[in-house]
Design a protein around this motif. Structure first.
Motif, PDB file in Angstrom:
ATOM      1  N   ALA A  36       0.846  -1.198   0.000  1.00 20.61           N
ATOM      2  CA  ALA A  36       0.000   0.000   0.000  1.00 20.61           C
ATOM      3  C   ALA A  36       0.876   1.240   0.000  1.00 20.61           C
ATOM      4  O   ALA A  36       1.738   1.399   0.876  1.00 20.61           O
ATOM      5  CB  ALA A  36      -0.929  -0.005   1.215  1.00 20.61           C
ATOM      6  N   GLN A  37       0.652   2.099  -0.975  1.00 19.21           N
ATOM      7  CA  GLN A  37       1.361   3.366  -1.089  1.00 19.21           C
ATOM      8  C   GLN A  37       0.366   4.452  -1.510  1.00 19.21           C
ATOM      9  O   GLN A  37      -0.623   4.169  -2.192  1.00 19.21           O
ATOM     10  CB  GLN A  37       2.494   3.283  -2.111  1.00 19.21           C
ATOM     11  CG  GLN A  37       3.622   2.350  -1.738  1.00 19.21           C
ATOM     12  CD  GLN A  37       4.418   2.845  -0.549  1.00 19.21           C
ATOM     13  OE1 GLN A  37       4.427   4.033  -0.248  1.00 19.21           O
ATOM     14  NE2 GLN A  37       5.085   1.921   0.140  1.00 19.21           N
ATOM     15  N   PRO A  38       0.615   5.705  -1.109  1.00 15.48           N
ATOM     16  CA  PRO A  38      -0.284   6.791  -1.534  1.00 15.48           C
ATOM     17  C   PRO A  38      -0.335   6.971  -3.047  1.00 15.48           C
ATOM     18  O   PRO A  38      -1.316   7.491  -3.569  1.00 15.48           O
ATOM     19  CB  PRO A  38       0.310   8.017  -0.842  1.00 15.48           C
ATOM     20  CG  PRO A  38       1.073   7.476   0.317  1.00 15.48           C
ATOM     21  CD  PRO A  38       1.618   6.166  -0.134  1.00 15.48           C
ATOM     22  N   LYS A  39       0.714   6.539  -3.753  1.00 15.15           N
ATOM     23  CA  LYS A  39       0.737   6.586  -5.201  1.00 15.15           C
ATOM     24  C   LYS A  39       0.450   5.182  -5.752  1.00 15.15           C
ATOM     25  O   LYS A  39       1.124   4.215  -5.386  1.00 15.15           O
ATOM     26  CB  LYS A  39       2.088   7.079  -5.714  1.00 15.15           C
ATOM     27  CG  LYS A  39       2.412   8.520  -5.346  1.00 15.15           C
ATOM     28  CD  LYS A  39       1.469   9.493  -6.051  1.00 15.15           C
ATOM     29  CE  LYS A  39       1.862  10.936  -5.767  1.00 15.15           C
ATOM     30  NZ  LYS A  39       0.954  11.885  -6.458  1.00 15.15           N
ATOM     31  N   VAL A  40      -0.541   5.096  -6.648  1.00 12.44           N
ATOM     32  CA  VAL A  40      -0.943   3.801  -7.191  1.00 12.44           C
ATOM     33  C   VAL A  40       0.217   3.130  -7.934  1.00 12.44           C
ATOM     34  O   VAL A  40       0.460   1.927  -7.783  1.00 12.44           O
ATOM     35  CB  VAL A  40      -2.157   3.967  -8.121  1.00 12.44           C
ATOM     36  CG1 VAL A  40      -2.526   2.632  -8.767  1.00 12.44           C
ATOM     37  CG2 VAL A  40      -3.340   4.526  -7.349  1.00 12.44           C
ATOM     38  N   MET A  41       0.966   3.911  -8.728  1.00 10.76           N
ATOM     39  CA  MET A  41       2.074   3.346  -9.493  1.00 10.76           C
ATOM     40  C   MET A  41       3.126   2.754  -8.562  1.00 10.76           C
ATOM     41  O   MET A  41       3.686   1.677  -8.851  1.00 10.76           O
ATOM     42  CB  MET A  41       2.698   4.422 -10.383  1.00 10.76           C
ATOM     43  CG  MET A  41       3.860   3.935 -11.238  1.00 10.76           C
ATOM     44  SD  MET A  41       3.414   2.604 -12.395  1.00 10.76           S
ATOM     45  CE  MET A  41       2.467   3.550 -13.604  1.00 10.76           C
ATOM     46  N   LYS A  42       3.394   3.404  -7.465  1.00  6.62           N
ATOM     47  CA  LYS A  42       4.373   2.895  -6.513  1.00  6.62           C
ATOM     48  C   LYS A  42       3.929   1.568  -5.917  1.00  6.62           C
ATOM     49  O   LYS A  42       4.729   0.641  -5.745  1.00  6.62           O
ATOM     50  CB  LYS A  42       4.592   3.936  -5.401  1.00  6.62           C
ATOM     51  CG  LYS A  42       5.666   3.564  -4.398  1.00  6.62           C
ATOM     52  CD  LYS A  42       7.044   3.491  -5.032  1.00  6.62           C
ATOM     53  CE  LYS A  42       8.122   3.261  -3.979  1.00  6.62           C
ATOM     54  NZ  LYS A  42       9.463   3.099  -4.585  1.00  6.62           N
ATOM     55  N   THR A  43       2.635   1.458  -5.616  1.00  4.73           N
ATOM     56  CA  THR A  43       2.103   0.201  -5.087  1.00  4.73           C
ATOM     57  C   THR A  43       2.283  -0.930  -6.089  1.00  4.73           C
ATOM     58  O   THR A  43       2.725  -2.033  -5.741  1.00  4.73           O
ATOM     59  CB  THR A  43       0.608   0.350  -4.748  1.00  4.73           C
ATOM     60  OG1 THR A  43       0.434   1.399  -3.798  1.00  4.73           O
ATOM     61  CG2 THR A  43       0.051  -0.932  -4.173  1.00  4.73           C
ATOM     62  N   LEU A  44       1.954  -0.669  -7.353  1.00  4.44           N
ATOM     63  CA  LEU A  44       2.064  -1.703  -8.373  1.00  4.44           C
ATOM     64  C   LEU A  44       3.513  -2.111  -8.602  1.00  4.44           C
ATOM     65  O   LEU A  44       3.807  -3.292  -8.852  1.00  4.44           O
ATOM     66  CB  LEU A  44       1.440  -1.211  -9.676  1.00  4.44           C
ATOM     67  CG  LEU A  44      -0.066  -0.919  -9.648  1.00  4.44           C
ATOM     68  CD1 LEU A  44      -0.561  -0.488 -11.018  1.00  4.44           C
ATOM     69  CD2 LEU A  44      -0.848  -2.128  -9.161  1.00  4.44           C
ATOM     70  N   GLN A  45       4.430  -1.162  -8.516  1.00  3.06           N
ATOM     71  CA  GLN A  45       5.844  -1.490  -8.698  1.00  3.06           C
ATOM     72  C   GLN A  45       6.365  -2.349  -7.555  1.00  3.06           C
ATOM     73  O   GLN A  45       7.116  -3.306  -7.773  1.00  3.06           O
ATOM     74  CB  GLN A  45       6.647  -0.202  -8.834  1.00  3.06           C
ATOM     75  CG  GLN A  45       6.415   0.526 -10.158  1.00  3.06           C
ATOM     76  CD  GLN A  45       7.114   1.864 -10.234  1.00  3.06           C
ATOM     77  OE1 GLN A  45       7.546   2.425  -9.226  1.00  3.06           O
ATOM     78  NE2 GLN A  45       7.239   2.400 -11.456  1.00  3.06           N
ATOM     79  N   GLU A  46       5.984  -2.014  -6.323  1.00  3.22           N
ATOM     80  CA  GLU A  46       6.395  -2.842  -5.182  1.00  3.22           C
ATOM     81  C   GLU A  46       5.814  -4.253  -5.293  1.00  3.22           C
ATOM     82  O   GLU A  46       6.494  -5.246  -4.998  1.00  3.22           O
ATOM     83  CB  GLU A  46       5.945  -2.190  -3.875  1.00  3.22           C
ATOM     84  CG  GLU A  46       6.737  -0.950  -3.489  1.00  3.22           C
ATOM     85  CD  GLU A  46       6.387  -0.476  -2.090  1.00  3.22           C
ATOM     86  OE1 GLU A  46       5.450  -1.046  -1.488  1.00  3.22           O
ATOM     87  OE2 GLU A  46       7.049   0.457  -1.603  1.00  3.22           O
ATOM     88  N   LEU A  47       4.567  -4.346  -5.724  1.00  4.02           N
ATOM     89  CA  LEU A  47       3.932  -5.649  -5.893  1.00  4.02           C
ATOM     90  C   LEU A  47       4.647  -6.452  -6.983  1.00  4.02           C
ATOM     91  O   LEU A  47       4.876  -7.660  -6.826  1.00  4.02           O
ATOM     92  CB  LEU A  47       2.456  -5.459  -6.250  1.00  4.02           C
ATOM     93  CG  LEU A  47       1.650  -6.721  -6.560  1.00  4.02           C
ATOM     94  CD1 LEU A  47       1.528  -7.599  -5.321  1.00  4.02           C
ATOM     95  CD2 LEU A  47       0.257  -6.357  -7.082  1.00  4.02           C
ATOM     96  N   GLU A  48       5.016  -5.797  -8.063  1.00  5.54           N
ATOM     97  CA  GLU A  48       5.687  -6.474  -9.169  1.00  5.54           C
ATOM     98  C   GLU A  48       7.050  -7.013  -8.737  1.00  5.54           C
ATOM     99  O   GLU A  48       7.450  -8.115  -9.173  1.00  5.54           O
ATOM    100  CB  GLU A  48       5.846  -5.510 -10.341  1.00  5.54           C
ATOM    101  CG  GLU A  48       6.499  -6.099 -11.577  1.00  5.54           C
ATOM    102  CD  GLU A  48       5.631  -7.136 -12.273  1.00  5.54           C
ATOM    103  OE1 GLU A  48       6.176  -7.937 -13.050  1.00  5.54           O
ATOM    104  OE2 GLU A  48       4.407  -7.142 -12.023  1.00  5.54           O
ATOM    105  N   MET A  49       7.764  -6.273  -7.911  1.00  3.83           N
ATOM    106  CA  MET A  49       9.067  -6.743  -7.448  1.00  3.83           C
ATOM    107  C   MET A  49       8.950  -8.001  -6.590  1.00  3.83           C
ATOM    108  O   MET A  49       9.804  -8.883  -6.646  1.00  3.83           O
ATOM    109  CB  MET A  49       9.754  -5.628  -6.645  1.00  3.83           C
ATOM    110  CG  MET A  49      10.144  -4.405  -7.474  1.00  3.83           C
ATOM    111  SD  MET A  49      11.344  -4.797  -8.778  1.00  3.83           S
ATOM    112  CE  MET A  49      12.775  -5.208  -7.774  1.00  3.83           C
TER     113      MET A  49
END
Length: 413
Positions: free
Chosen positions: A332-345
């Protein structure tokens, strides 16, 4: 004389109206028969919640108002689209991380999973991270910020498609017993057994309808033991997304999302529902013929309707729908793109599968480069897994062949 006649006539009419109202409140027979025809949607919702499974006990959906009208709508469903579960209550998407495709959900079960997630079965770890993310975002938005992705896997301890049972499920038997006890009061006090007979007959018909095999067929009309990974979300702008890893023991949720389309129906189902509708009509005619002590029947129907409403709308755990999950992680991140990048890693392919949903437009150049690199990394991981599997197969074949050659040598000796 004319004014006196009018006054006398009005007085007689008022007296007749008063006597009719008193009679209606003393023995409300007409209203009882009318109430039997309303509330079909509530009955359908209760059936969707309580039915399914292979228990020897009949699903406890109690006798209440609305069963007569539901029986006729069920005939239409049996002849028409073969769909008995209610329509999804909210829009949802099911994304496949393997292919990146998404399907619009038409399954009531998946809709209920998402509806109840935030308010009922969200893990404590996800709640804590969500609160922390809201604090990180500041006070700009209070209701919704960024994206929260919760990761689960199919539980290894329970079989998918076999539902759990909770207290609300078993409460149907207690309520049915209470209804029979109320209906037995006029039999015990006045020797009037009609109310008890109607209640017992209605309860038997309700339990029989809930026990029909098509409920289990429709609830879990999908493949089992899936190894796929799925993402459930309400779409662009949603606060939550739920990732479910099949791990070779879960339901194929992508298949379940469109299972209502072209669902095969059994030829005997329309016949069974037609017979049940006739029996419900017989019950309705019988209720119309009861003129004394109808308050007891009204009490029985009211108790059943209250329980039916509670059951139809109550939030439930995923296990009660045969989807057994074990919590793994949260991003969970305030920025959606950041959340998706962390999930992808952490889970290659998961974040990428949601890009088109949450970012339907063009990405920035640096974001494109990041996802291109992530795709190469994902391909490398998949290639390594495939080579590992092929290596295991080759090794096992070599061991089998060497073992067989040793056996042949020993037999020759």
């Amino acid at each position: 004389m004319a004014p006196l006649s009018m006054i006398s006539l009005l007085a007689r009419q008022q007296s007749e109206v008063s006597s009719q109202i008193r009679a209606q409140w003393a023995e409300p027979s007409d209203i009882m028969s009318l109430l039997m025809l309303v509330g079909a949607d509530v009955v359908k919702g209760a059936l969707a919640q309580q039915t399914g499974g292979s228990d020897w006990l009949p699903p406890p959906v109690v006798f209440s108002f609305g069963w007569v009208s539901y029986s006729f709508s069920a005939i239409l469903a049996a002849i028409g689209n073969k769909t008995f579960l209610p329509a999804p209550e909210l829009p949802a998407l099911v994304l496949s991380t393997e292919w990146g495709y998404h399907r619009v959900n038409s399954s009531w079960v998946i809709s209920r999973l998402l509806r109840d997630f935030e308010e009922f079965w969200m893990p404590a770890e996800v709640k804590a991270r969500l609160v922390q993310m809201m604090a990180e975002a500041g006070g700009r938005r209070r209701r919704r910020v960024g994206l929260c992705v919760s990761v689960f896997e199919a539980s290894p301890d329970k079989q998918a498609g076999v539902p759990d049972r909770d207290l609300l499920w078993y409460s149907g038997y207690a309520v049915a017993a209470l209804q029979l006890a109320v209906a037995a009061i006029p039999w015990a006090l006045y020797g009037a057994w009609e109310e008890f007979a109607v209640t017992a007959f209605g309860t038997a018909l309700a339990f029989l309808t809930a026990s029909l095999p098509h409920w289990t067929q429709e609830r879990w009309s999908c493949s089992r033991d899936s190894r796929k990974t799925f993402v459930l979300t309400r779409g662009n702008g949603a606060q939550h997304a739920v990732v479910i890893i099949g791990a070779g023991r879960g339901l194929d949720l992508e298949d379940l999302a469109t299972s209502s389309e072209g669902l095969p129906g059994k030829t005997g189902t329309p016949i069974m529902y037609s017979g049940l509708a006739v029996l419900w009509c017989i019950l309705l005619i019988t209720v119309c013929g009861i003129e004394n002590l109808t308050w007891f029947l009204l009490a029985v129907g009211t108790i059943g309707m209250i329980h039916t409403i509670i059951v139809a709308g109550a939030p439930r755990q995923p296990g009660l729908f045969g989807i057994h999950l074990r919590y793994r992680d949260v991003f969970a991140q305030p920025k959606v793109m950041k959340t998706l990048q962390e999930l992808e890693m952490a889970y290659p392919g998961c974040g990428r599968s949601m890009i088109k949903t949450f970012f339907p437009g063009d990405l920035h150049e640096e974001e494109k480069l990041w996802w291109q690199a992530a795709k190469k990394r994902e391909d490398t991981v998949k290639k390594g897994e495939k080579e590992s599997v092929l290596g295991d197969i080759t090794t096992s074949k070599l061991e089998d062949s060497s073992g067989s050659s040793i056996l042949s040598c020993s037999s020759a000796l």
